[in-house]
Design a protein around this motif. Structure first.
Motif, mmCIF file in Angstrom:
data_model
loop_
_atom_site.group_PDB
_atom_site.id
_atom_site.type_symbol
_atom_site.label_atom_id
_atom_site.label_comp_id
_atom_site.label_asym_id
_atom_site.label_seq_id
_atom_site.Cartn_x
_atom_site.Cartn_y
_atom_site.Cartn_z
ATOM 1 N N GLN A 29 0.836 -1.201 0.000
ATOM 2 C CA GLN A 29 0.000 0.000 0.000
ATOM 3 C C GLN A 29 0.868 1.247 0.000
ATOM 4 O O GLN A 29 1.998 1.218 0.481
ATOM 5 N N ILE A 30 0.293 2.324 -0.512
ATOM 6 C CA ILE A 30 0.909 3.644 -0.429
ATOM 7 C C ILE A 30 -0.166 4.605 0.043
ATOM 8 O O ILE A 30 -1.296 4.580 -0.442
ATOM 9 N N GLY A 31 0.188 5.440 1.003
ATOM 10 C CA GLY A 31 -0.760 6.414 1.512
ATOM 11 C C GLY A 31 -0.089 7.743 1.789
ATOM 12 O O GLY A 31 1.133 7.828 1.876
ATOM 13 N N VAL A 32 -0.908 8.761 1.900
ATOM 14 C CA VAL A 32 -0.432 10.079 2.302
ATOM 15 C C VAL A 32 -1.007 10.384 3.685
ATOM 16 O O VAL A 32 -2.079 9.904 4.045
ATOM 17 N N PHE A 33 -0.266 11.154 4.449
ATOM 18 C CA PHE A 33 -0.748 11.612 5.745
ATOM 19 C C PHE A 33 -0.315 13.056 5.904
ATOM 20 O O PHE A 33 0.112 13.675 4.936
ATOM 21 N N GLY A 34 -0.462 13.624 7.067
ATOM 22 C CA GLY A 34 -0.143 15.036 7.232
ATOM 23 C C GLY A 34 -1.171 15.887 6.502
ATOM 24 O O GLY A 34 -2.342 15.506 6.390
ATOM 25 N N SER A 35 -0.754 17.027 5.990
ATOM 26 C CA SER A 35 -1.703 17.965 5.389
ATOM 27 C C SER A 35 -2.424 17.392 4.171
ATOM 28 O O SER A 35 -3.610 17.669 3.960
ATOM 29 N N TYR A 36 -1.750 16.546 3.373
ATOM 30 C CA TYR A 36 -2.426 15.947 2.213
ATOM 31 C C TYR A 36 -3.424 14.882 2.655
ATOM 32 O O TYR A 36 -4.454 14.700 2.022
ATOM 33 N N GLY A 37 -3.156 14.197 3.725
ATOM 34 C CA GLY A 37 -4.100 13.229 4.258
ATOM 35 C C GLY A 37 -5.313 13.900 4.890
ATOM 36 O O GLY A 37 -6.440 13.422 4.762
ATOM 37 N N ALA A 78 9.180 10.525 3.419
ATOM 38 C CA ALA A 78 8.604 9.190 3.255
ATOM 39 C C ALA A 78 9.035 8.274 4.389
ATOM 40 O O ALA A 78 10.125 8.402 4.941
ATOM 41 N N LEU A 79 8.148 7.346 4.693
ATOM 42 C CA LEU A 79 8.380 6.321 5.699
ATOM 43 C C LEU A 79 8.055 4.986 5.045
ATOM 44 O O LEU A 79 6.982 4.833 4.460
ATOM 45 N N VAL A 80 9.001 4.047 5.108
ATOM 46 C CA VAL A 80 8.808 2.722 4.512
ATOM 47 C C VAL A 80 8.741 1.705 5.646
ATOM 48 O O VAL A 80 9.688 1.559 6.418
ATOM 49 N N LEU A 81 7.601 1.018 5.746
ATOM 50 C CA LEU A 81 7.389 0.036 6.803
ATOM 51 C C LEU A 81 6.922 -1.289 6.213
ATOM 52 O O LEU A 81 6.283 -1.311 5.163
ATOM 53 N N THR A 82 7.225 -2.367 6.914
ATOM 54 C CA THR A 82 6.632 -3.654 6.563
ATOM 55 C C THR A 82 5.200 -3.658 7.109
ATOM 56 O O THR A 82 4.862 -2.848 7.985
ATOM 57 N N PRO A 83 4.354 -4.572 6.657
ATOM 58 C CA PRO A 83 3.000 -4.653 7.230
ATOM 59 C C PRO A 83 3.025 -4.868 8.747
ATOM 60 O O PRO A 83 2.232 -4.249 9.473
ATOM 61 N N ASP A 84 3.920 -5.714 9.232
ATOM 62 C CA ASP A 84 4.011 -5.960 10.676
ATOM 63 C C ASP A 84 4.448 -4.708 11.433
ATOM 64 O O ASP A 84 3.944 -4.418 12.524
ATOM 65 N N GLU A 85 5.401 -3.964 10.866
ATOM 66 C CA GLU A 85 5.854 -2.731 11.512
ATOM 67 C C GLU A 85 4.721 -1.699 11.571
ATOM 68 O O GLU A 85 4.560 -1.013 12.582
ATOM 69 N N LEU A 86 3.947 -1.614 10.498
ATOM 70 C CA LEU A 86 2.815 -0.684 10.508
ATOM 71 C C LEU A 86 1.811 -1.095 11.579
ATOM 72 O O LEU A 86 1.338 -0.247 12.347
ATOM 73 N N HIS A 87 1.498 -2.363 11.646
ATOM 74 C CA HIS A 87 0.558 -2.856 12.661
ATOM 75 C C HIS A 87 1.063 -2.522 14.067
ATOM 76 O O HIS A 87 0.299 -2.035 14.914
ATOM 77 N N SER A 88 2.332 -2.764 14.322
ATOM 78 C CA SER A 88 2.914 -2.467 15.639
ATOM 79 C C SER A 88 2.882 -0.972 15.934
ATOM 80 O O SER A 88 2.572 -0.566 17.062
ATOM 81 N N LEU A 89 3.213 -0.166 14.936
ATOM 82 C CA LEU A 89 3.195 1.282 15.129
ATOM 83 C C LEU A 89 1.790 1.758 15.476
ATOM 84 O O LEU A 89 1.596 2.522 16.425
ATOM 85 N N LEU A 90 0.800 1.304 14.728
ATOM 86 C CA LEU A 90 -0.574 1.741 14.969
ATOM 87 C C LEU A 90 -1.089 1.297 16.345
ATOM 88 O O LEU A 90 -1.926 1.967 16.940
ATOM 89 N N ARG A 95 2.440 9.235 19.405
ATOM 90 C CA ARG A 95 1.941 10.414 18.693
ATOM 91 C C ARG A 95 1.857 10.137 17.195
ATOM 92 O O ARG A 95 0.906 10.543 16.536
ATOM 93 N N MET A 96 2.858 9.430 16.657
ATOM 94 C CA MET A 96 2.855 9.083 15.236
ATOM 95 C C MET A 96 1.671 8.174 14.908
ATOM 96 O O MET A 96 1.022 8.337 13.874
ATOM 97 N N ALA A 97 1.384 7.220 15.784
ATOM 98 C CA ALA A 97 0.237 6.325 15.584
ATOM 99 C C ALA A 97 -1.051 7.129 15.537
ATOM 100 O O ALA A 97 -1.915 6.899 14.677
ATOM 101 N N ALA A 98 -1.197 8.071 16.454
ATOM 102 C CA ALA A 98 -2.406 8.901 16.484
ATOM 103 C C ALA A 98 -2.532 9.726 15.212
ATOM 104 O O ALA A 98 -3.621 9.846 14.645
ATOM 105 N N GLU A 99 -1.407 10.267 14.744
ATOM 106 C CA GLU A 99 -1.427 11.061 13.510
ATOM 107 C C GLU A 99 -1.833 10.195 12.314
ATOM 108 O O GLU A 99 -2.663 10.594 11.502
ATOM 109 N N LEU A 100 -1.257 9.003 12.227
ATOM 110 C CA LEU A 100 -1.607 8.121 11.114
ATOM 111 C C LEU A 100 -3.076 7.698 11.184
ATOM 112 O O LEU A 100 -3.767 7.692 10.158
#
Length: 108
Positions: A29-37, A78-90, A95-100
């Motif tokens: 997957q590719i997504g945008v966050f921050g002001s574009y999100g 840009a931030l490149v994560l594996t699916p498992d890393e994204l799951h763990s982060l979320l 604060r980053m998890a909340a932003e995402l």
């Protein structure tokens, strides 16, 4: 000189993302966050991009070398994560998890 509008930027990112998905089988997957999100991007906004790559390994600076970010229409963090890393982060409650959770907008 004219700054591209948010929809113009997002369309360019969608095309870039579609090309990457055709080229990189491990890209999930590719997504945008921050002001574009959030939909609040304006003149001077940079692009915050999240790439979920099942084959990502090593530190971020090495992961980023794989991606032609210079082809995007403006400056990109840009931030490149594996699916498992994204799951763990979320799940981390950071604060980053909340932003995402609040701002992340998946493309395509």
């Amino acid at each position: 000189m004219r700054w591209p509008g948010p929809e113009q930027v997002l369309e360019a990112v969608r095309l870039w993302a579609a090309e990457r998905k055709r080229e990189v089988a491990s890209l999930r997957q590719i997504g945008v966050f921050g002001s574009y999100g959030r939909g609040t991007a304006s003149v001077g906004s940079d692009l915050d991009l999240l790439l979920v790559d099942a084959a990502a390994e090593g530190p971020q600076h090495q992961r980023l070398r794989r991606w032609p970010l210079e082809r995007l229409p403006l400056s990109c963090d840009a931030l490149v994560l594996t699916p498992d890393e994204l799951h763990s982060l979320l799940a981390s409650g950071s604060r980053m998890a909340a932003e995402l959770k609040r701002d992340l907008r998946w493309l395509g």
